[in-house]
Design a protein around this motif. Structure first.
Motif, PDB file in Angstrom:
ATOM      1  N   ASP A   9     -13.210  12.928 104.913  1.00  0.00           N
ATOM      2  CA  ASP A   9     -14.087  12.508 103.820  1.00  0.00           C
ATOM      3  C   ASP A   9     -15.522  12.242 104.269  1.00  0.00           C
ATOM      4  O   ASP A   9     -16.302  11.629 103.532  1.00  0.00           O
ATOM      5  N   THR A 159     -16.457  21.278  99.129  1.00  0.00           N
ATOM      6  CA  THR A 159     -15.181  20.728  99.555  1.00  0.00           C
ATOM      7  C   THR A 159     -14.242  21.904  99.787  1.00  0.00           C
ATOM      8  O   THR A 159     -14.527  23.032  99.380  1.00  0.00           O
ATOM      9  N   LEU A 168     -14.452  17.391 103.078  1.00  0.00           N
ATOM     10  CA  LEU A 168     -15.767  17.325 102.449  1.00  0.00           C
ATOM     11  C   LEU A 168     -16.803  18.014 103.327  1.00  0.00           C
ATOM     12  O   LEU A 168     -16.766  17.890 104.554  1.00  0.00           O
ATOM     13  N   MET A 212     -10.097  17.204  95.865  1.00  0.00           N
ATOM     14  CA  MET A 212     -11.421  17.765  96.131  1.00  0.00           C
ATOM     15  C   MET A 212     -12.481  17.167  95.218  1.00  0.00           C
ATOM     16  O   MET A 212     -13.613  16.907  95.647  1.00  0.00           O
TER      17      MET A 212
END
Length: 236
Positions: A9, A159, A168, A212
């Motif tokens: 992330d 993503t 990400l 996503m």
């Protein structure tokens, strides 16, 4: 771990440097990791023929990868991919602006990739918005506009699903091997401007798509903060 050691992330190191070009009404150097672009906003006191006499303004964009922005030299022709990307940038930036408040003028946002490592279109949208916002602020300061026409901050991020994991801000090594690849263009209040995505191999589930979307929403919120800081730091 991802190839560059990031969490799934986590954004790459993002830096937006305003006032990179001394001549343009708005300009930035935008860096997403090793992807680097120059974005300039140029104000023109004219509009396209289809808007003449309507009192409204227009935002358009041009995108190009410089000849040695990748491992081998390429020509300067934008080609079909470049045209598709610059249309995306134009649509994204127009979503940020109330063109009725611009008056009969056009702003051209040029996004030139000087080094590519994945995510050039999302970096172009993100940096292009900052260049545009700086140009608009300058018009207000010089009493060319009564009010700033910018309605939203608009940013973009990629993503994807890589090795079964939602990630990400894909760099090239991940983007080139992703099972699913998406680009999200979003406003600062979390709404969608445009979504581009495809399964490169197996179809993806609704649950994977939701993961996503969550990554994109969190990522663009981080970008919004950086965009606002860059506009505030500009010497307008």
């Amino acid at each position: 771990m991802r190839p560059d050691g990031r969490r799934p992330d986590e954004l790459r190191r993002v830096q937006i440097t305003p006032d990179f070009n001394r001549y343009a009404e708005g300009s930035v150097l935008v860096e997403f990791g090793e992807t680097k672009l120059i974005c300039t906003a140029s104000v023109e006191n004219k509009v396209p023929p289809f808007l003449e006499g309507q009192g409204k303004g227009w935002i358009t964009a041009e995108y190009a990868m410089l000849p040695r922005s990748t491992h081998t030299r390429s020509g300067r022709n934008a080609g079909g991919r470049g045209q598709e990307i610059q249309r995306l940038i134009g649509r994204a930036l127009r979503a940020a602006v109330d063109t009725r408040k611009m008056g009969p003028r056009q702003i051209v946002v040029d996004c030139d990739v000087i080094q590519a490592d994945g995510g050039t279109r999302t970096a172009a949208v993100t940096g292009g918005w900052v260049a545009l916002a700086i140009a608009m602020r300058g018009l207000v300061k010089r009493d060319k506009l009564a009010h700033d026409p910018i309605r939203h901050v608009v940013s973009a991020i990629s993503t994807g699903i890589v090795k079964g994991e939602a990630r990400l801000d894909l760099a090239y090594t991940e983007d080139s091997s992703a099972d699913v690849d998406f680009n999200f263009v979003m406003t600062d209040d979390g709404r969608f401007v445009e979504v581009q995505g495809t399964a490169e191999a197996e179809p993806f589930s609704a649950e994977a798509y939701d993961r996503m979307v969550a990554l994109a929403r969190a990522g663009t919120q981080q970008l919004v903060t950086l965009q606002r800081q860059a506009v505030a730091a500009a010497k307008v």
